[in-house]
Design a protein around this motif. Sequence first.
Motif, PDB file in Angstrom:
ATOM      1  N   ALA A 136      28.451  29.045   0.726  1.00 16.60           N
ATOM      2  CA  ALA A 136      28.202  29.979   1.833  1.00 16.60           C
ATOM      3  C   ALA A 136      28.995  31.274   1.685  1.00 16.60           C
ATOM      4  O   ALA A 136      28.677  32.272   2.322  1.00 16.60           O
ATOM      5  CB  ALA A 136      28.552  29.306   3.164  1.00 16.60           C
ATOM      6  N   THR A 137      30.030  31.239   0.868  1.00 16.12           N
ATOM      7  CA  THR A 137      30.854  32.442   0.691  1.00 16.12           C
ATOM      8  C   THR A 137      30.531  33.129  -0.645  1.00 16.12           C
ATOM      9  O   THR A 137      30.079  34.273  -0.670  1.00 16.12           O
ATOM     10  CB  THR A 137      32.358  32.083   0.764  1.00 16.12           C
TER      11      THR A 137
ATOM     12  N   GLU B 244      37.172  37.272   4.983  1.00 12.21           N
ATOM     13  CA  GLU B 244      36.571  37.412   6.325  1.00 12.21           C
ATOM     14  C   GLU B 244      35.409  36.442   6.494  1.00 12.21           C
ATOM     15  O   GLU B 244      35.264  35.783   7.518  1.00 12.21           O
ATOM     16  CB  GLU B 244      36.073  38.850   6.537  1.00 12.21           C
ATOM     17  N   LEU B 245      34.582  36.365   5.461  1.00 10.51           N
ATOM     18  CA  LEU B 245      33.425  35.464   5.517  1.00 10.51           C
ATOM     19  C   LEU B 245      33.900  34.005   5.557  1.00 10.51           C
ATOM     20  O   LEU B 245      33.396  33.186   6.336  1.00 10.51           O
ATOM     21  CB  LEU B 245      32.531  35.720   4.290  1.00 10.51           C
TER      22      LEU B 245
ATOM     23  N   ASN C 244      37.777  40.827  -2.181  1.00 12.16           N
ATOM     24  CA  ASN C 244      38.534  39.653  -1.755  1.00 12.16           C
ATOM     25  C   ASN C 244      38.720  39.635  -0.227  1.00 12.16           C
ATOM     26  O   ASN C 244      38.711  38.570   0.394  1.00 12.16           O
ATOM     27  CB  ASN C 244      39.893  39.611  -2.480  1.00 12.16           C
ATOM     28  N   VAL C 245      38.859  40.835   0.355  1.00 10.35           N
ATOM     29  CA  VAL C 245      38.948  40.906   1.822  1.00 10.35           C
ATOM     30  C   VAL C 245      37.632  40.404   2.428  1.00 10.35           C
ATOM     31  O   VAL C 245      37.617  39.610   3.379  1.00 10.35           O
ATOM     32  CB  VAL C 245      39.241  42.356   2.293  1.00 10.35           C
TER      33      VAL C 245
ATOM     34  N   PRO D 261      29.368  37.621  12.880  1.00 13.31           N
ATOM     35  CA  PRO D 261      28.798  38.872  12.357  1.00 13.31           C
ATOM     36  C   PRO D 261      28.612  38.908  10.831  1.00 13.31           C
ATOM     37  O   PRO D 261      27.579  39.386  10.349  1.00 13.31           O
ATOM     38  CB  PRO D 261      29.789  39.947  12.816  1.00 13.31           C
ATOM     39  N   HIS D 262      29.584  38.395  10.073  1.00 15.11           N
ATOM     40  CA  HIS D 262      29.439  38.463   8.605  1.00 15.11           C
ATOM     41  C   HIS D 262      28.316  37.543   8.128  1.00 15.11           C
ATOM     42  O   HIS D 262      27.521  37.904   7.263  1.00 15.11           O
ATOM     43  CB  HIS D 262      30.754  38.071   7.915  1.00 15.11           C
ATOM     44  N   ILE D 263      28.284  36.341   8.713  1.00 12.63           N
ATOM     45  CA  ILE D 263      27.248  35.382   8.302  1.00 12.63           C
ATOM     46  C   ILE D 263      25.866  35.935   8.669  1.00 12.63           C
ATOM     47  O   ILE D 263      24.929  35.894   7.857  1.00 12.63           O
ATOM     48  CB  ILE D 263      27.480  34.009   8.985  1.00 12.63           C
TER      49      ILE D 263
END
Length: 300
Positions: free
Chosen positions: A185-186, A213-214, A208-209, A279-281
Amino acid sequence: MEIGIIGAGSIGLLYSFYLSKNYTVTLYTNRKEQADIINEEGITVIKDGTQSLTKVHAEYERNYQEQLLIISVKQYDIEPIIEVLKKLSSRTVLFLQNGMGHLPFLSLLSHHKIVLGIVEHGALRIDVHTVEHTGIGRTKLSYYNSKNSDNTWIEQLLVEKHPCFPIELKEDWQKMLNEKLIANATINPLTTILKVKNGELIENEHFNVLLYELFTEVINVLGLQNERQLWDYVQNICKNTAQNESSMYKDIQKGNQTEIDAILGYCLHQAKNRNLAMPHITFLYHSIKGIEVRKGERDG
Ligand SMILES: NC(=O)C1=CN([C@@H]2O[C@H](COP(=O)(O)OP(=O)(O)OC[C@H]3O[C@@H](n4cnc5c(N)ncnc54)[C@H](OP(=O)(O)O)[C@@H]3O)[C@@H](O)[C@H]2O)C=CC1
Ligand SMILES: CC(C)(CO)C(=O)C(=O)O
């Protein structure tokens, strides 16, 4: 022991090759021509530039007879197989998919002994009967609806001693699948939209940030606590597979469908059930779906 393997892609060819050393394997293909070629020419595995060939019986007809069936199709091809499995007499069925898309179907198969597996190997189909073994890993298995006993088929697999093909049993299938999901998932969606190899997600401090976050969203939605350990696990996969392109990135480059629904789609579904904002997903899920649609429109 007779084993049926359904799906003759990268994983189906690889597993047929290694398991046929000790068992009678029938590989079920999606196309008749592929079965004909495998029956005539066997399966070739390429590892570190060396080719090895083995004879395996392939079938196009879907009259699965074996007491152990291994399902090695992509998530989006599972449903028609479930329909067939529903009607078969009781046996052991092992699922090897990334993601969680197969889980909702399992209640339809309660008369079978279900085993869930995750694959840490890297495999890449070169042609219809040749696969490259790009990375040696473990196969981890866990019983889904039965206790760790009385499954002679799985017990036999666990004594498998091929150095390139280790198989392990895990107590907790949920934990096992969650860990693999966190990696998929990442690493998979980020490498796909950034168009980078896995290693760049740790080498480039900005990427990497994004990865972190994800990652925090994913472990939050899965309700997992051991953040430090899981973050090390994800970073180690990036390090150990630094030169690889993720399977999702490869699928998009080839214009193939991805398993995004079974991976981030599953996370979004869990988030909705628990009223969590992700939000990221959300961004990545719709980015990948959008890329798939654009590809479909160009081809259409
Ligand atoms: N490749 C890898 O390194 C890894 C893969 N996995 C997981 O393993 C699973 C399989 O992946 P992979 O082998 O790479 O996928 P592939 O796309 O290479 O292979 C899937 C194969 O299944 C065939 N298929 C589809 N439906 C049927 C059916 N009803 N009967 C028989 N065959 C069918 C497809 O046929 P057709 O070609 O005609 O579409 C295709 O050949 C995925 O969930 C993936 O996430 C996990 C870890 C590593
Ligand atoms: C672990 C990872 C991310 C390695 O590339 C993978 O399983 C994939 O590409 O699908």
